[in-house]
Write an enzyme that holds these catalytic residues in place. Structure first.
Site, short mmCIF file in Angstrom:
data_model
loop_
_atom_site.label_atom_id
_atom_site.label_comp_id
_atom_site.label_asym_id
_atom_site.label_seq_id
_atom_site.Cartn_x
_atom_site.Cartn_y
_atom_site.Cartn_z
N SER B 71 39.99 37.29 52.80
CA SER B 71 41.07 37.09 51.99
C SER B 71 40.40 36.39 50.68
O SER B 71 39.32 35.74 50.58
CB SER B 71 41.48 35.43 52.68
OG SER B 71 42.44 36.06 53.79
N GLU B 78 46.61 36.55 32.91
CA GLU B 78 47.98 37.32 33.01
C GLU B 78 48.58 36.88 34.45
O GLU B 78 49.62 37.52 34.66
CB GLU B 78 47.82 38.71 32.78
CG GLU B 78 47.15 38.97 31.60
CD GLU B 78 45.61 39.06 31.61
OE1 GLU B 78 45.16 38.77 32.83
OE2 GLU B 78 45.23 39.22 30.34
N SER B 79 48.05 36.14 35.20
CA SER B 79 48.41 35.77 36.56
C SER B 79 47.38 35.77 37.82
O SER B 79 46.64 35.14 37.71
CB SER B 79 49.95 36.52 37.00
OG SER B 79 50.96 35.86 36.13
N HIS B 84 44.58 40.19 51.59
CA HIS B 84 43.99 40.08 52.91
C HIS B 84 43.83 41.27 53.60
O HIS B 84 44.53 42.21 53.57
CB HIS B 84 45.33 39.05 53.66
CG HIS B 84 45.59 37.92 52.57
ND1 HIS B 84 44.90 36.86 52.80
CD2 HIS B 84 46.77 37.64 52.29
CE1 HIS B 84 45.50 35.87 52.07
NE2 HIS B 84 46.43 36.36 51.53
N CYS B 99 51.68 39.23 33.94
CA CYS B 99 52.73 38.76 32.95
C CYS B 99 52.27 39.36 31.72
O CYS B 99 51.10 39.65 31.44
CB CYS B 99 52.42 37.37 32.73
SG CYS B 99 53.11 36.50 34.09
#
Lengths: 152, 152
Positions: B71, B78-79, B84, B99
């Site tokens: 994980s 930008e985010s 996983h 974004c």
């Protein structure tokens, strides 16, 4: 991730489908901007939201943007929780991804909704990693939309 | 996050809608299990996927599970990108959240599809944080599904 699947839905032909993960897309509107712009608060609330639903926190990383906004992720043994906040708009986009039956992401959603003082919110639950119940192999299909609710 | 919105869609009445984020839900099937079970490879590939689409990496955290599975999350300016893996099933669930107009998550999706040797994959793009173009306030509606494609 270990192959712990969750009962998903009864198909039209009466058979069951299982899935590996529950992925909640939460949209929080009209939140308290001071909460959304506090790195310390957001980090604590996201960790608490994970603990609240019984998850085991493995790692976390959070970042405050200039001039405002927080991004952060908590990796849990059961997958991850992620957040992006736009305090200037009173809006937060949150993802609550859990695997197995131990955690209920709905509990974390309700916890965060109150903690952010969100006046409106939406909850959409997607099932990811759809399994064939006969051989427990992952089916080559996109996620399925499960529950969708709008809270006012 | 800063309020950089992206042109979203032309509504039925001819007006445009804008959104804050593009959230790609990627499902990679029939991947190379050795890649999916390597902490080092997955971490490098997720960072490379972010760089490939022009994102700026801010933080990262990755974790290898016992007996298998990785994980991890890369927080970008930008985010975020999250993954996983279930090597025993040849499956990976990936989220690519960006974004602004600088990054195209589709580029990262194609990069990862090749890097995982995925024989089948699905790409679904959601628009999160839908804005009212007249006053640029966030609308209290859930995300919207944009593009959905299945690659074989």
């Amino acid at each position: 991730m270990t192959t712990t699947s969750t009962f998903s839905a009864i198909k039209e032909d009466g058979t069951k489908t299982m899935h590996l993960g529950r992925h909640v897309l939460a949209e929080f509107f009209e939140c308290d901007s001071n909460v959304l712009n506090s790195l310390e608060k957001i980090e604590k609330l996201m960790v608490d939201a994970a603990l609240e639903c019984g998850a085991t926190v493995v790692q976390k990383c959070f970042h405050a943007f200039n001039p405002y906004g927080i991004s952060g992720v908590v990796i849990i043994a059961e997958s991850h929780f992620a957040i992006h906040t736009w305090p200037e708009l009173g809006y937060a986009a949150v993802d609550l991804f859990t695997c197995g039956d131990k955690c209920d992401p709905k509990v974390s959603y309700e916890f965060l909704r109150k903690a952010f003082y969100s006046k409106n919110a939406s909850y959409t639950e997607l099932n990811r990693g759809i399994l064939d119940e006969t051989d427990m192999k992952v089916l080559e299909v996109p996620f399925k939309v499960g529950v969708q609710e709008i809270s006012n």
